[in-house]
Design a protein around this motif. Structure first.
Motif, PDB file in Angstrom:
ATOM      1  N   LYS A 252       0.807  -1.225   0.000  1.00  0.00           N
ATOM      2  CA  LYS A 252       0.000   0.000   0.000  1.00  0.00           C
ATOM      3  C   LYS A 252       0.837   1.270   0.000  1.00  0.00           C
ATOM      4  CE  LYS A 252      -4.115  -1.992   2.148  1.00  0.00           C
ATOM      5  NZ  LYS A 252      -5.006  -1.989   3.337  1.00  0.00           N
ATOM      6  N   PHE A 253       1.916   1.265   0.751  1.00  0.00           N
ATOM      7  CA  PHE A 253       2.747   2.469   0.839  1.00  0.00           C
ATOM      8  C   PHE A 253       3.440   2.764  -0.490  1.00  0.00           C
ATOM      9  CE2 PHE A 253       2.469   1.059   5.297  1.00  0.00           C
ATOM     10  CZ  PHE A 253       1.919   2.208   5.854  1.00  0.00           C
ATOM     11  N   ALA A 254       3.953   1.714  -1.120  1.00  0.00           N
ATOM     12  CA  ALA A 254       4.606   1.895  -2.426  1.00  0.00           C
ATOM     13  C   ALA A 254       3.592   2.331  -3.464  1.00  0.00           C
ATOM     14  CB  ALA A 254       5.276   0.593  -2.849  1.00  0.00           C
ATOM     15  N   ALA A 255       2.400   1.726  -3.424  1.00  0.00           N
ATOM     16  CA  ALA A 255       1.341   2.058  -4.388  1.00  0.00           C
ATOM     17  C   ALA A 255       0.925   3.520  -4.268  1.00  0.00           C
ATOM     18  CB  ALA A 255       0.139   1.144  -4.175  1.00  0.00           C
ATOM     19  N   LEU A 256       0.821   4.009  -3.043  1.00  0.00           N
ATOM     20  CA  LEU A 256       0.429   5.409  -2.820  1.00  0.00           C
ATOM     21  C   LEU A 256       1.374   6.381  -3.518  1.00  0.00           C
ATOM     22  CD1 LEU A 256      -0.698   5.510   0.921  1.00  0.00           C
ATOM     23  CD2 LEU A 256      -2.068   6.156  -1.077  1.00  0.00           C
ATOM     24  N   GLY A 257       2.643   6.021  -3.549  1.00  0.00           N
ATOM     25  CA  GLY A 257       3.638   6.878  -4.193  1.00  0.00           C
ATOM     26  C   GLY A 257       3.522   6.902  -5.709  1.00  0.00           C
ATOM     27  N   MET A 258       2.819   5.944  -6.273  1.00  0.00           N
ATOM     28  CA  MET A 258       2.691   5.862  -7.737  1.00  0.00           C
ATOM     29  C   MET A 258       1.373   6.425  -8.259  1.00  0.00           C
ATOM     30  SD  MET A 258       4.075   1.992  -8.436  1.00  0.00           S
ATOM     31  CE  MET A 258       4.889   1.181  -7.085  1.00  0.00           C
TER      32      MET A 258
ATOM     33  N   MET B  99     -11.858   3.443 -14.754  1.00  0.00           N
ATOM     34  CA  MET B  99     -11.494   2.361 -13.836  1.00  0.00           C
ATOM     35  C   MET B  99     -10.637   2.882 -12.677  1.00  0.00           C
ATOM     36  SD  MET B  99     -10.769  -0.538 -16.743  1.00  0.00           S
ATOM     37  CE  MET B  99     -10.634  -1.955 -15.691  1.00  0.00           C
ATOM     38  N   PHE B 100      -9.750   3.811 -12.991  1.00  0.00           N
ATOM     39  CA  PHE B 100      -8.877   4.394 -11.976  1.00  0.00           C
ATOM     40  C   PHE B 100      -9.708   5.094 -10.896  1.00  0.00           C
ATOM     41  CE2 PHE B 100      -6.540   8.104 -10.377  1.00  0.00           C
ATOM     42  CZ  PHE B 100      -5.369   7.523  -9.923  1.00  0.00           C
ATOM     43  N   TYR B 101     -10.619   5.980 -11.309  1.00  0.00           N
ATOM     44  CA  TYR B 101     -11.394   6.753 -10.338  1.00  0.00           C
ATOM     45  C   TYR B 101     -12.415   5.908  -9.574  1.00  0.00           C
ATOM     46  CZ  TYR B 101      -9.387  11.047 -12.209  1.00  0.00           C
ATOM     47  OH  TYR B 101      -8.515  12.046 -12.586  1.00  0.00           O
ATOM     48  N   ILE B 102     -12.858   4.815 -10.176  1.00  0.00           N
ATOM     49  CA  ILE B 102     -13.811   3.939  -9.489  1.00  0.00           C
ATOM     50  C   ILE B 102     -13.100   3.031  -8.478  1.00  0.00           C
ATOM     51  CG2 ILE B 102     -15.361   1.943  -9.824  1.00  0.00           C
ATOM     52  CD1 ILE B 102     -16.645   4.660 -10.446  1.00  0.00           C
ATOM     53  N   GLU B 103     -11.921   2.563  -8.837  1.00  0.00           N
ATOM     54  CA  GLU B 103     -11.269   1.534  -8.024  1.00  0.00           C
ATOM     55  C   GLU B 103     -10.410   2.075  -6.883  1.00  0.00           C
ATOM     56  OE1 GLU B 103      -9.282  -1.379 -10.423  1.00  0.00           O
ATOM     57  OE2 GLU B 103     -11.050  -1.727 -11.681  1.00  0.00           O
ATOM     58  N   ILE B 104      -9.907   3.309  -7.008  1.00  0.00           N
ATOM     59  CA  ILE B 104      -9.080   3.807  -5.897  1.00  0.00           C
ATOM     60  C   ILE B 104      -9.979   4.420  -4.816  1.00  0.00           C
ATOM     61  CG2 ILE B 104      -7.080   4.221  -7.380  1.00  0.00           C
ATOM     62  CD1 ILE B 104      -7.664   7.239  -7.065  1.00  0.00           C
TER      63      ILE B 104
ATOM     64  N   ALA C  56     -11.764   6.841  -2.104  1.00  0.00           N
ATOM     65  CA  ALA C  56     -12.127   8.263  -2.173  1.00  0.00           C
ATOM     66  C   ALA C  56     -11.096   9.143  -1.481  1.00  0.00           C
ATOM     67  CB  ALA C  56     -13.503   8.475  -1.553  1.00  0.00           C
ATOM     68  N   ILE C  57     -10.496   8.628  -0.422  1.00  0.00           N
ATOM     69  CA  ILE C  57      -9.543   9.419   0.363  1.00  0.00           C
ATOM     70  C   ILE C  57      -8.300   9.811  -0.441  1.00  0.00           C
ATOM     71  CG2 ILE C  57      -8.234   7.474   1.356  1.00  0.00           C
ATOM     72  CD1 ILE C  57      -8.337   9.034   4.047  1.00  0.00           C
TER      73      ILE C  57
END
Length: 227
Positions: free
Chosen positions: A103-109, A136-141, A143-144
């Motif tokens: 999760k932390f690595a993903a947040l940076g990308m 797909m990006f806006y639906i799957e990530i 809201a925060i």
């Protein structure tokens, strides 16, 4: 003698093909590992060749070697900053790496993924794949960190203008994601009536069979499609 001459010319023709042409031929035959070797040889001769680098990125993506794919696509998008498809491919590879990371690595990308897709959509007003990617990006990530159905709907509306089939399919995709299955049925039906393709059939069939649990509708749809 005629046989020997023809065999000679065939052999000469194969011999005279460049590494790129051999690689492209193997790629079309889905012989990706063999193709990769020829593309690498060609790139050693022509380090800035965009198409060869793109092929190597595509092969890396096929084998889920995301770091290599990212490296290739980043290189060609820098060489061709106005090409929407290269930004789209870069964002796609980066997004897939993010999905497989912690999760932390993903947040940076996340920011770079979004920016790549937005750039592609901005550069090419008719680029359907980048709009699908943004939906797909806006639906799957969550809201925060920027996920939003409202943001996704902007690109659904753009798809409706570009391709009614993609527009209805994207509406159906969002409905399925939020378990609004009756709405999804309506949208997938509209897409199938217009497109009547393998894709529209599969989406509607899967909805009937696995979401609505309506086997009779699924079988009826299959029967009609096979006609």
């Amino acid at each position: 003698m005629k046989y020997f001459i023809s065999l000679f010319f065939i052999s000469f023709s194969l011999f005279s093909q460049s590494n790129f042409e051999k690689g492209e031929k193997l790629f079309d035959q889905k012989k990706y590992k063999e193709a990769k070797a020829y593309f690498k040889n060609y790139l050693n001769e022509y380090p800035s060749d965009v198409k060869t680098t793109e092929y190597l990125g595509d092969i890396a993506g096929i084998y889920k070697e995301w770091d290599e794919a990212i490296k290739c696509y980043e290189k060609i998008k820098k060489l061709n900053p106005q090409d929407a498809n290269y930004h789209y491919k870069y964002g796609g590879a980066l997004g897939m790496k993010a999905k497989e990371s912690n999760k932390f690595a993903a947040l940076g990308m996340i920011g770079d993924v979004e920016n790549a897709f937005l750039t592609a959509a901005k550069l090419d007003k008719t680029h359907i794949d980048s709009r699908w990617a943004l939906i797909m990006f806006y639906i799957e990530i969550p809201a925060i960190i920027g996920g939003s159905e409202k943001k996704a709907q902007v690109y659904v509306n753009e798809l409706m203008h570009l391709s009614k089939v993609d527009g209805y399919l994207s509406r159906g995709y969002i409905d399925v994601y939020f378990k609004r299955y009756k709405n999804a049925e309506r949208n997938y039906l509209n897409a199938h009536r217009i497109g009547n393709s393998q894709t529209t059939f599969e989406k509607l069939y899967d909805l009937y069979l696995n979401k609505l649990k309506d086997k009779s509708k699924a079988e009826q749809l299959k029967k009609e499609f096979n006609k």
